[in-house]
Scaffold this motif. Structure first.
Motif, short mmCIF file in Angstrom:
data_model
loop_
_atom_site.label_atom_id
_atom_site.label_comp_id
_atom_site.label_asym_id
_atom_site.label_seq_id
_atom_site.Cartn_x
_atom_site.Cartn_y
_atom_site.Cartn_z
N PHE A 1 0.83 -1.21 0.00
CA PHE A 1 0.00 0.00 0.00
C PHE A 1 0.87 1.27 0.00
CE2 PHE A 1 -2.99 -3.17 1.77
CZ PHE A 1 -3.96 -3.08 0.78
N ARG A 2 2.06 1.17 0.55
CA ARG A 2 2.97 2.32 0.51
C ARG A 2 3.42 2.57 -0.93
NH1 ARG A 2 7.98 1.83 4.35
NH2 ARG A 2 6.26 1.89 5.87
N SER B 1 0.53 3.94 -3.02
CA SER B 1 0.23 5.35 -2.75
C SER B 1 1.22 6.28 -3.43
CB SER B 1 0.22 5.60 -1.24
OG SER B 1 1.52 5.47 -0.70
N GLN B 2 2.41 5.73 -3.74
CA GLN B 2 3.45 6.50 -4.43
C GLN B 2 3.43 6.23 -5.94
OE1 GLN B 2 7.01 5.18 -2.44
NE2 GLN B 2 6.49 6.20 -0.51
#
Length: 324
Positions: free
Chosen positions: A47-48, A51-52
């Motif tokens: 998810f990191r 999100s990027q």
């Protein structure tokens, strides 16, 4: 001064190096048996990255993580990361490419064949692979799935995917094995008849011809033809010739002459009604649309029954009559 292309290459190399370092730590955690902690860390990183907008990195990390969990027989964690691979493809609107399809089928092949996660995974993968251009999924993905299921001797589901793959030769060779392994000698003609008629119902005359010619040439219990000893095979041979000609009178006489053979399976005449509409200009029946058993079978052929397809068990009695 560094060009934009060189800068992109440098950034890509740095990102790849970062992914490799993270993967090294996660692999060590899995090797120690810290499965739950490693699984949660994979999800956090996914998810990191997403999100990027690092979709490729997220997909690669999840794919490698799933393979790692599969190698340690951690089916649930592996299946969860496999679904995240699909999520990255969906959200990034990635193009359908052969290498991606091969990775997806690799994950599919490692899943427990009886698990509901496998059903959900293949249904979602096929939906993504349409790329907005079809309703049944990428023919290449169907072919890879068919080959995988064939290796598992899951002939019924393999046949379903071959029907949407346009791989008539592969389908025929699978059916030869299916017939020889699980069928009766008296049914050798019925295995190929079903496939030919279903391909024609999908308006795929080319694959129908290939599956017929390959099957009749390769099956050890079929003498060289045409003409063939089995009347049903002669009917299929004439039918394929009639489809090329498109003459309704020929089609009508053919169906009448071979009624004794066609009565062996009540679905044959239903398929032929549809084939008559598609290739010979036969008007639809007065009833609104196909309903009942044929409607369900045709809907399944057109892809609306994929989830149910994947959940079915292979037949035990060798009967080729059931569609899916």
């Amino acid at each position: 001064m560094m060009s934009e292309q060189e800068a992109l290459k440098c950034n890509s190399a740095r990102n790849r190096g970062g992914v490799q370092r993270v993967e090294g730590k996660l692999r060590a955690s899995v090797e120690r048996g810290d499965y739950y902690e490693a699984h949660q860390m994979y999800r956090t990183l996914f998810f990191r990255y997403m999100s990027q907008s690092k979709h490729a990195e997220a997909r690669e990390l999840m794919c490698n993580g799933a393979l790692l969990f599969f190698s340690h027989n951690q089916q649930n964690s592996a299946a969860d990361l496999s679904m995240l691979v699909l999520e990255s493809l969906e959200k990034s609107e990635a193009e359908v490419q052969d290498d991606i399809l091969e990775h997806l089928v690799k994950l599919f092949s490692l899943m427990d064949p009886k698990s509901p996660e496998r059903v959900a995974f293949v249904s979602r993968a096929l939906k993504w692979s349409t790329g907005g251009s079809g309703v049944t999924g990428s023919p290449k993905l169907h072919q890879l799935l068919a080959l995988t299921l064939w290796k598992e001797q899951n002939y019924s589901e393999s046949r379903y995917h071959f029907l949407h793959s346009s791989d008539g030769e592969g389908c025929a060779l699978m059916l030869v094995e299916y017939s020889a392994t699980m069928g009766y000698r008296s049914e050798v003609d019925m295995f190929v008849a079903q496939a030919v008629l279903q391909f024609l119902c999908l308006k795929n005359k080319s694959s129908a011809s290939v599956v017929f010619s390959t099957y009749t040439q390769k099956h050890p219990s079929i003498e060289t033809g045409p003409p063939f000893v089995q009347p049903l095979l002669n009917f299929l041979w004439f039918l394929l010739l009639a489809v090329d000609g498109g003459k309704l009178t020929v089609f009508t006489v053919l169906c009448e002459q071979y009624q004794p053979s066609l009565k062996r399976d009540p679905m044959y005449n239903e398929y032929l009604d549809r084939i008559g509409q598609l290739f010979f200009g036969v008007p639809p029946k007065q009833s609104s649309s196909y309903g009942g058993l044929l409607g369900n079978l045709l809907n399944s052929l057109m892809g609306s029954g994929e989830e149910e397809e994947e959940g079915e068990e292979p037949q035990e009695d060798g009967s080729p009559i059931e569609l899916d």
